[in-house]
Design an enzyme around this catalytic site. Structure first.
Site, PDB file in Angstrom:
ATOM      1  N   CYS A  23       0.805  -1.252   0.015  1.00 24.82           N
ATOM      2  CA  CYS A  23       0.035   0.023   0.051  1.00 24.82           C
ATOM      3  C   CYS A  23       0.835   1.202   0.140  1.00 24.82           C
ATOM      4  O   CYS A  23       0.297   2.493  -0.240  1.00 24.82           O
ATOM      5  CB  CYS A  23      -1.006  -0.040   1.185  1.00 24.82           C
ATOM      6  SG  CYS A  23      -2.227  -1.141   1.245  1.00 24.82           S
ATOM      7  N   HIS A  67     -11.059  11.081  -9.308  1.00 27.54           N
ATOM      8  CA  HIS A  67      -9.928  11.144 -10.227  1.00 27.54           C
ATOM      9  C   HIS A  67      -8.884  12.003  -9.665  1.00 27.54           C
ATOM     10  O   HIS A  67      -7.955  12.984 -10.451  1.00 27.54           O
ATOM     11  CB  HIS A  67     -10.371  11.460 -11.513  1.00 27.54           C
ATOM     12  CG  HIS A  67     -11.060  10.587 -11.976  1.00 27.54           C
ATOM     13  ND1 HIS A  67     -12.357  10.164 -11.725  1.00 27.54           N
ATOM     14  CD2 HIS A  67     -10.749   9.658 -12.972  1.00 27.54           C
ATOM     15  CE1 HIS A  67     -12.915   9.120 -12.450  1.00 27.54           C
ATOM     16  NE2 HIS A  67     -11.824   8.951 -13.391  1.00 27.54           N
ATOM     17  N   GLU A 108     -13.207   0.836   0.811  1.00 25.33           N
ATOM     18  CA  GLU A 108     -11.705   0.790   0.147  1.00 25.33           C
ATOM     19  C   GLU A 108     -11.961  -0.705  -0.738  1.00 25.33           C
ATOM     20  O   GLU A 108     -11.795  -1.596  -0.046  1.00 25.33           O
ATOM     21  CB  GLU A 108     -10.587   1.101   0.790  1.00 25.33           C
ATOM     22  CG  GLU A 108      -9.291   1.228   0.073  1.00 25.33           C
ATOM     23  CD  GLU A 108      -8.267   1.598   1.004  1.00 25.33           C
ATOM     24  OE1 GLU A 108      -8.206   2.753   1.484  1.00 25.33           O
ATOM     25  OE2 GLU A 108      -7.285   0.702   1.242  1.00 25.33           O
TER      26      GLU A 108
HETATM   27 ZN   LIG Z   1      -5.155   1.673  -1.069  1.00 20.36          ZN
END
Ligand SMILES: [Zn+2]
Length: 119
Positions: A23, A67, A108
Site C-alpha cells: 500500500c 480522479h 476501500e
Molecule cells: Zn489503497
C-alpha cells in the site's frame, strides 16, 4: 428516531506513507461512500433532511476527491480509509434543522470499510 442513508462513489489514487507493505506504492481504488443521517424531529412536510440537498453537499465533497491523487489533498493527511472518512464527515456535518450526521462509511474496494462518527 429516523435514519436515512445516501451513497456515492469516486475513483482516486493514493499511496500510504509509512505503510510497510504494497500500500506504500501508488495505486487506485473505487471508494464507495455511505452517509447516515439521524434525527427525531421532521420538518413541517414530514422530512428529516432533503435527499437532494444532502446529495448535492456530498457531491461537492466527492468532486474534490474524484480522479485525484489523494496525497495532494493536505486536509486529509495520510489518505487512509480512516482519514478519508473523517474528512468527508467533517465537511458534511453541518446539517439543517434537527438532522444529525450519524456516520460516514467509506469502502476501500469491496471488501473493507471504515466508519467515522462522533461518539
Ligand atoms: Zn489503497
Amino acid at each position: 428516531m429516523y435514519r436515512l442513508r445516501i451513497e456515492s462513489d469516486f475513483d482516486a489514487a493514493h499511496k500510504l506513507v509509512g505503510h510497510e507493505g504494497k500500500c506504500a506504492e501508488l495505486h487506485g481504488h473505487t471508494w464507495k461512500v455511505e452517509v447516515f443521517v439521524v434525527g427525531q424531529k421532521l420538518n413541517d412536510i414530514g422530512v428529516l433532511v432533503d435527499f437532494n440537498m444532502l446529495e448535492e453537499r456530498l457531491n461537492k465533497i466527492i468532486e474534490r476527491l474524484d480522479h485525484k491523487f489523494l496525497n495532494d489533498i493536505k486536509e486529509i493527511g495520510n489518505p487512509t480509509c480512516e482519514n478519508i472518512s473523517k474528512y468527508i464527515f467533517e465537511n458534511l456535518k453541518d446539517l439543517p434543522n434537527n438532522a444529525k450526521l450519524e456516520k460516514v462509511r467509506v469502502w476501500e474496494g469491496e471488501k473493507g470499510w471504515c466508519e467515522y462518527y462522533e461518539a
